[in-house]
Motif scaffolding. Sequence first.
Motif, PDB file in Angstrom:
ATOM      1  N   PHE A 145       0.754  -1.200   0.005  1.00 50.02           N
ATOM      2  CA  PHE A 145      -0.156   0.035   0.104  1.00 50.02           C
ATOM      3  C   PHE A 145       0.902   1.241   0.102  1.00 50.02           C
ATOM      4  O   PHE A 145       0.705   2.172  -0.796  1.00 50.02           O
ATOM      5  CB  PHE A 145      -0.862   0.054   1.341  1.00 50.02           C
ATOM      6  N   VAL A 146       1.905   1.250   0.819  1.00 52.17           N
ATOM      7  CA  VAL A 146       2.542   2.406   0.926  1.00 52.17           C
ATOM      8  C   VAL A 146       3.595   2.746  -0.544  1.00 52.17           C
ATOM      9  O   VAL A 146       3.537   3.773  -0.732  1.00 52.17           O
ATOM     10  CB  VAL A 146       3.806   2.497   2.077  1.00 52.17           C
ATOM     11  N   ARG A 147       3.891   1.538  -0.982  1.00 55.66           N
ATOM     12  CA  ARG A 147       4.795   1.742  -2.292  1.00 55.66           C
ATOM     13  C   ARG A 147       3.783   2.317  -3.197  1.00 55.66           C
ATOM     14  O   ARG A 147       4.184   3.195  -4.149  1.00 55.66           O
ATOM     15  CB  ARG A 147       5.124   0.274  -2.716  1.00 55.66           C
ATOM     16  N   GLN A 148       2.477   1.649  -3.251  1.00 55.39           N
ATOM     17  CA  GLN A 148       1.407   2.305  -4.426  1.00 55.39           C
ATOM     18  C   GLN A 148       1.022   3.683  -4.152  1.00 55.39           C
ATOM     19  O   GLN A 148       0.877   4.374  -5.169  1.00 55.39           O
ATOM     20  CB  GLN A 148       0.386   1.496  -4.377  1.00 55.39           C
ATOM     21  N   VAL A 149       1.112   4.335  -2.859  1.00 52.54           N
ATOM     22  CA  VAL A 149       0.823   5.669  -2.580  1.00 52.54           C
ATOM     23  C   VAL A 149       1.817   6.216  -3.036  1.00 52.54           C
ATOM     24  O   VAL A 149       1.578   7.502  -3.830  1.00 52.54           O
ATOM     25  CB  VAL A 149       0.608   5.659  -0.963  1.00 52.54           C
ATOM     26  N   ILE A 150       3.256   6.126  -2.999  1.00 54.64           N
ATOM     27  CA  ILE A 150       4.279   6.682  -3.193  1.00 54.64           C
ATOM     28  C   ILE A 150       4.231   6.894  -4.794  1.00 54.64           C
ATOM     29  O   ILE A 150       4.439   7.964  -5.295  1.00 54.64           O
ATOM     30  CB  ILE A 150       5.593   6.116  -2.637  1.00 54.64           C
ATOM     31  N   ALA A 151       4.076   5.742  -5.593  1.00 55.70           N
ATOM     32  CA  ALA A 151       3.905   5.702  -6.952  1.00 55.70           C
ATOM     33  C   ALA A 151       2.764   6.725  -7.436  1.00 55.70           C
ATOM     34  O   ALA A 151       3.042   7.485  -8.169  1.00 55.70           O
ATOM     35  CB  ALA A 151       3.727   4.301  -7.356  1.00 55.70           C
ATOM     36  N   GLU A 152       1.486   6.689  -6.605  1.00 54.50           N
ATOM     37  CA  GLU A 152       0.576   7.655  -7.117  1.00 54.50           C
ATOM     38  C   GLU A 152       0.965   9.031  -7.032  1.00 54.50           C
ATOM     39  O   GLU A 152       0.633  10.097  -7.821  1.00 54.50           O
ATOM     40  CB  GLU A 152      -0.641   7.479  -6.446  1.00 54.50           C
ATOM     41  N   LEU A 153       1.464   9.410  -5.896  1.00 51.40           N
ATOM     42  CA  LEU A 153       2.260  10.669  -5.468  1.00 51.40           C
ATOM     43  C   LEU A 153       3.192  11.291  -6.382  1.00 51.40           C
ATOM     44  O   LEU A 153       3.097  12.401  -6.803  1.00 51.40           O
ATOM     45  CB  LEU A 153       2.621  10.824  -3.971  1.00 51.40           C
ATOM     46  N   LYS A 154       4.043  10.481  -7.165  1.00 55.08           N
ATOM     47  CA  LYS A 154       4.958  10.842  -8.064  1.00 55.08           C
ATOM     48  C   LYS A 154       4.107  11.317  -9.511  1.00 55.08           C
ATOM     49  O   LYS A 154       4.901  11.930 -10.104  1.00 55.08           O
ATOM     50  CB  LYS A 154       5.817   9.711  -8.417  1.00 55.08           C
ATOM     51  N   LEU A 155       2.818  10.925  -9.500  1.00 50.59           N
ATOM     52  CA  LEU A 155       2.276  11.252 -10.820  1.00 50.59           C
ATOM     53  C   LEU A 155       1.362  12.674 -10.652  1.00 50.59           C
ATOM     54  O   LEU A 155       0.978  13.075 -11.490  1.00 50.59           O
ATOM     55  CB  LEU A 155       1.082  10.277 -11.100  1.00 50.59           C
ATOM     56  N   VAL A 156       1.454  13.239  -9.198  1.00 53.52           N
ATOM     57  CA  VAL A 156       0.807  14.470  -9.029  1.00 53.52           C
ATOM     58  C   VAL A 156       1.523  15.707  -9.764  1.00 53.52           C
ATOM     59  O   VAL A 156       2.769  15.907  -9.580  1.00 53.52           O
ATOM     60  CB  VAL A 156       0.811  14.606  -7.372  1.00 53.52           C
ATOM     61  N   VAL A 157       0.888  16.440 -10.334  1.00 48.53           N
ATOM     62  CA  VAL A 157       1.271  17.691 -11.067  1.00 48.53           C
ATOM     63  C   VAL A 157       1.041  18.838 -10.225  1.00 48.53           C
ATOM     64  O   VAL A 157      -0.328  19.280 -10.015  1.00 48.53           O
ATOM     65  CB  VAL A 157       0.778  17.763 -12.657  1.00 48.53           C
ATOM     66  N   VAL A 158       2.094  19.847 -10.041  1.00 53.51           N
ATOM     67  CA  VAL A 158       1.646  20.849  -9.265  1.00 53.51           C
ATOM     68  C   VAL A 158       1.342  22.197  -9.982  1.00 53.51           C
ATOM     69  O   VAL A 158       1.951  22.374 -11.248  1.00 53.51           O
ATOM     70  CB  VAL A 158       2.984  21.360  -8.351  1.00 53.51           C
ATOM     71  N   PRO A 159       0.129  22.880 -10.007  1.00 49.39           N
ATOM     72  CA  PRO A 159      -0.131  23.775 -10.847  1.00 49.39           C
ATOM     73  C   PRO A 159       0.785  24.962 -10.804  1.00 49.39           C
ATOM     74  O   PRO A 159       1.154  25.382  -9.801  1.00 49.39           O
ATOM     75  CB  PRO A 159      -1.696  24.273 -10.516  1.00 49.39           C
ATOM     76  N   THR A 160       0.716  25.700 -12.129  1.00 50.06           N
ATOM     77  CA  THR A 160       1.690  26.856 -11.939  1.00 50.06           C
ATOM     78  C   THR A 160       0.868  28.001 -11.353  1.00 50.06           C
ATOM     79  O   THR A 160      -0.333  27.923 -10.996  1.00 50.06           O
ATOM     80  CB  THR A 160       1.850  27.296 -13.385  1.00 50.06           C
ATOM     81  N   ARG A 161       1.469  29.128 -11.376  1.00 55.00           N
ATOM     82  CA  ARG A 161       1.112  30.192 -10.515  1.00 55.00           C
ATOM     83  C   ARG A 161      -0.289  30.886 -11.165  1.00 55.00           C
ATOM     84  O   ARG A 161      -1.301  31.082 -10.335  1.00 55.00           O
ATOM     85  CB  ARG A 161       2.114  31.429 -10.016  1.00 55.00           C
ATOM     86  N   PRO A 162      -0.286  30.873 -12.677  1.00 59.16           N
ATOM     87  CA  PRO A 162      -1.353  31.311 -13.233  1.00 59.16           C
ATOM     88  C   PRO A 162      -2.552  30.567 -13.157  1.00 59.16           C
ATOM     89  O   PRO A 162      -3.590  30.921 -13.160  1.00 59.16           O
ATOM     90  CB  PRO A 162      -0.992  31.562 -14.755  1.00 59.16           C
ATOM     91  N   GLN A 163      -2.515  29.203 -13.318  1.00 67.62           N
ATOM     92  CA  GLN A 163      -3.391  28.286 -13.081  1.00 67.62           C
ATOM     93  C   GLN A 163      -4.103  28.097 -11.712  1.00 67.62           C
ATOM     94  O   GLN A 163      -5.328  28.051 -11.738  1.00 67.62           O
ATOM     95  CB  GLN A 163      -2.703  26.754 -13.407  1.00 67.62           C
ATOM     96  N   LEU A 164      -3.075  28.446 -10.799  1.00 74.81           N
ATOM     97  CA  LEU A 164      -3.769  28.402  -9.308  1.00 74.81           C
ATOM     98  C   LEU A 164      -4.630  29.599  -9.098  1.00 74.81           C
ATOM     99  O   LEU A 164      -5.903  29.654  -8.527  1.00 74.81           O
ATOM    100  CB  LEU A 164      -2.548  28.447  -8.539  1.00 74.81           C
ATOM    101  N   ILE A 165      -3.871  30.650  -9.827  1.00 77.46           N
ATOM    102  CA  ILE A 165      -5.038  31.837  -9.462  1.00 77.46           C
ATOM    103  C   ILE A 165      -6.314  31.804 -10.395  1.00 77.46           C
ATOM    104  O   ILE A 165      -7.444  32.060  -9.938  1.00 77.46           O
ATOM    105  CB  ILE A 165      -4.214  33.249 -10.369  1.00 77.46           C
TER     106      ILE A 165
END
Length: 97
Positions: A44-64
């Motif tokens: 479970f922990v390995r799968q959570v880490i693998a999914e968290l690596k797929l997360v994309v942080v939005p840019t500042r204009p996208q966030l606004i």
Amino acid sequence: MSETASADSGANGAVEGGKNNAAANKGGKKTEKKRGFFGRIALFVRQVIAELKLVVVPTRPQLINYSIVVIVFVAVVMLFIVALDFGLGKAAGAVFG
């Protein structure tokens, strides 16, 4: 995800591994031994880490942009609820008042 998916593969590999393994096991027999309590936690922990690596942080204009869209949507829904509450209050006052 299935327990038969390989633990060290990414999210896509785990899904594909589950499909391949399911196709190979048409008789319904398990070829892999059942994982223990701590083995399932580690998987479970390995799968959570693998999914968290797929997360994309939005840019500042996208966030606004996203923040403005959410605030406008909440304001519109709030105005709708206030109008509905006011209208139902006036209707209830007319019927029961």
